[in-house]
Design a protein around this motif. Structure first.
Motif, mmCIF file in Angstrom:
data_model
loop_
_atom_site.group_PDB
_atom_site.id
_atom_site.type_symbol
_atom_site.label_atom_id
_atom_site.label_comp_id
_atom_site.label_asym_id
_atom_site.label_seq_id
_atom_site.Cartn_x
_atom_site.Cartn_y
_atom_site.Cartn_z
ATOM 1 N N LEU A 3 -7.944 -1.569 7.316
ATOM 2 C CA LEU A 3 -6.528 -1.610 6.966
ATOM 3 C C LEU A 3 -6.357 -2.245 5.589
ATOM 4 N N SER A 6 -7.419 0.090 2.834
ATOM 5 C CA SER A 6 -6.463 1.157 2.529
ATOM 6 C C SER A 6 -5.248 0.595 1.797
ATOM 7 N N LEU A 7 -4.846 -0.636 2.168
ATOM 8 C CA LEU A 7 -3.698 -1.233 1.473
ATOM 9 C C LEU A 7 -4.038 -1.529 0.016
ATOM 10 N N ILE A 10 -3.952 1.658 -1.879
ATOM 11 C CA ILE A 10 -2.570 2.079 -2.152
ATOM 12 C C ILE A 10 -1.985 1.251 -3.281
ATOM 13 N N ASN A 126 7.187 7.677 -0.702
ATOM 14 C CA ASN A 126 6.624 6.960 0.443
ATOM 15 C C ASN A 126 6.733 7.807 1.702
ATOM 16 N N TYR A 131 3.324 7.488 4.557
ATOM 17 C CA TYR A 131 2.957 6.088 4.748
ATOM 18 C C TYR A 131 3.719 5.493 5.931
ATOM 19 N N ASN A 132 3.065 4.535 6.614
ATOM 20 C CA ASN A 132 3.818 3.787 7.612
ATOM 21 C C ASN A 132 4.588 2.662 6.917
ATOM 22 N N GLU A 135 2.495 0.195 4.759
ATOM 23 C CA GLU A 135 1.952 0.900 3.590
ATOM 24 C C GLU A 135 3.045 1.207 2.573
ATOM 25 N N SER A 136 4.236 1.561 3.095
ATOM 26 C CA SER A 136 5.345 1.873 2.201
ATOM 27 C C SER A 136 5.707 0.668 1.353
ATOM 28 N N ALA A 139 3.076 0.072 -1.188
ATOM 29 C CA ALA A 139 3.188 1.072 -2.246
ATOM 30 C C ALA A 139 4.350 0.740 -3.178
#
Lengths: 201, 270
Positions: A3, A6-7, A10, A126, A131-132, A135-136, A139
């Motif tokens: 996680l 991935s963050l 992003i 987003n 994106y969830n 994540e949004s 971002a």
């Protein structure tokens, strides 16, 4: 860990690779308008980060819990504009009341950002990128940081431009646009760098 | 059909919620804007020159509305602005002293010389950093016109290598005095009848070599002045305009002609 990776991808991706100003060419008007001086550019950049995060906080739930279940995805643009504009006004009122110092430093820029395309672009992208919520937000933070980075870099470029001997016909906006395009070209060098910096374990 | 109605309802609801929210917010969290600020702001000329010591006219208006600030700090506005502000605030007007910029240097090309050539510098600030700017007198005006660049009234031009103020155009904001890297521009009261047109702090022997019209600190003016308005401080004559009556006896007695009779209203110097 996955996680986190991935963050980070992003975040770094939206700062460097998909920089809103220099790669996607959104938010060009504040980029050209407010980048004359470093302090103004920084103020604008910080305000944009703030508004982008707030806008994402508001629009992602609206899209996910109201528009999508009702099959009204096509109302996205108009609802987002409405919500962001109202939100920025609301934030301005709250800041003015409770944080006058912050309002004084950001207040000038907030109305400028109300209907800024970069802010709308972040919220819509987003959703489009799937994106969830977390994540949004990351971002949005990354896009804001990217905007701040572009503003600060370009403020430096412009202060050099002020000192240099520019041919008569290129003075003012033409040379600014040319140098903006060179800065954008430099940012193309970041393409593909982030995935390789943080390889999958 | 239901889709269309639903879309309209949703959009209407979203708009209504936003509107109600904003209305409530501005009602409960609105900040009372002090009307005095606006009234005071209208009395100010809006030059945003900063001569009052605040960040532009808005800053000064806010400080005035809060109270405890003198009403005569706006120099471009002068007595008119001071009395208007006093009326808006309901306090007694304070006397405004109109001032005018004055360049304390007469080292034109015929009076002094250069000891070095500064090439490629277009600003006094840069020239000053380069061994003081290449004038043989280190207190001399460099003549690159930094003061002319900042002057909001276009009242300064450089003539014969020395900045000169058009006293009819000068609004007295003091931007030039703040900008001058040699600190040789000062704001004199517009009623001044005589002014020292030199800034040289060197002793007489040194000053004599560098400039034909430099103050040599002979103290003749100090001894002559019947009102005790002139003192020689650090080898330079200084006029106290509180005491000066404008008799101009110093002008007649100065051997180097570096005290000039001035009349700012008629724009005559010398």
């Amino acid at each position: 860990m996955e996680l986190f990776r991935s963050l980070v991808i992003i975040l770094m991706g939206s700062v460097l690779v998909n920089n809103y100003v220099l790669s996607r060419f959104l938010g060009i008007c504040p980029f050209l308008g407010v980048s004359k001086k470093l302090d103004q550019a920084t103020g604008m950049g910080v305000s944009v980060i703030f508004v982008m995060i707030m806008a994402t906080l508001a629009t992602w739930p609206i899209q996910t819990f109201i528009l999508d279940p009702l099959g009204l995805g096509y109302l996205q643009t108009i609802v987002f504009i409405l919500v962001i504009a109202a939100l920025v006004q609301f934030i301005e009122i709250v800041l003015k009341k409770f944080m006058p110092a912050l309002h004084k430093s950001l207040g000038v820029y907030l109305p400028l950002i109300t209907t800024n395309c970069a802010v709308l672009g972040v919220t819509i992208n987003n959703i489009n990128d799937g994106y969830n919520f977390l994540e949004s937000i990351v971002a949005a933070l990354g896009c804001g940081l990217g905007f701040l980075l572009a503003m600060v870099l370009f403020a430096g470029v412009r202060s050099r431009l002020d000192e240099s001997d520019v041919p008569q016909h290129f003075k003012g906006l033409p040379i600014t646009l040319i140098s903006a395009s060179i800065v954008a070209l430099a940012f193309m060098g970041f393409g593909g760098i982030v995935e390789n910096l943080f390889p999958a374990v | 059909m239901t889709d269309i109605i639903l879309a309209i309802v949703i959009l209407f609801a979203a708009g209504l919620i936003c509107a109600v929210l904003l209305a409530l917010a501005s009602h409960y969290m609105g900040v009372e804007v002090d009307e005095t600020v606006n009234r005071v702001r209208e009395c100010l000329p809006g030059a945003n020159c900063g001569a009052c010591g605040y960040t532009g006219c808005d800053g000064y208006a806010e400080a005035l509305a809060k109270g405890g600030v003198k009403t005569n700090l706006c120099i471009p506005g002068g007595a008119g602005a001071a009395s208007a502000i006093a009326a808006a605030l309901g306090v007694a007007a304070e006397e405004a002293v109109a001032v005018c910029a004055f360049v304390h240097c007469n080292g034109t090309d015929e009076h002094t010389s250069k000891c070095a050539e500064v090439d490629g510098c277009s600003s006094c600030k840069a020239a000053c950093l380069t061994f003081g700017g290449g004038e043989s007198c280190i207190y001399s005006c460099l003549g690159c016109g930094d003061c002319a660049d900042v002057c909001p009234a276009d009242a300064i031009c450089v003539k014969d290598g020395i900045a000169r103020v058009d006293t009819r155009l000068c609004i007295g904001c003091g931007m030039c005095a703040k900008t001058c890297p040699k600190h040789i521009i000062s704001m004199l009261p517009r009623t001044a009848r005589a002014a020292v047109i030199c800034s040289n702090h060197d002793t007489g022997a040194v000053a004599n070599k560098t400039c034909k019209v430099g103050c040599i600190a002979c103290r003749k003016c100090e001894k002559t002045c019947p009102h005790g308005a002139i003192t020689v401080v650090n080898n330079l004559a200084v006029i106290d305009y509180e005491k000066c009556t404008g008799c101009r006896e110093c002008v007649a007695v100065c051997p180097k002609k570096c005290i000039k009779s001035v009349d700012f209203e008629a724009h005559t110097i010398g």
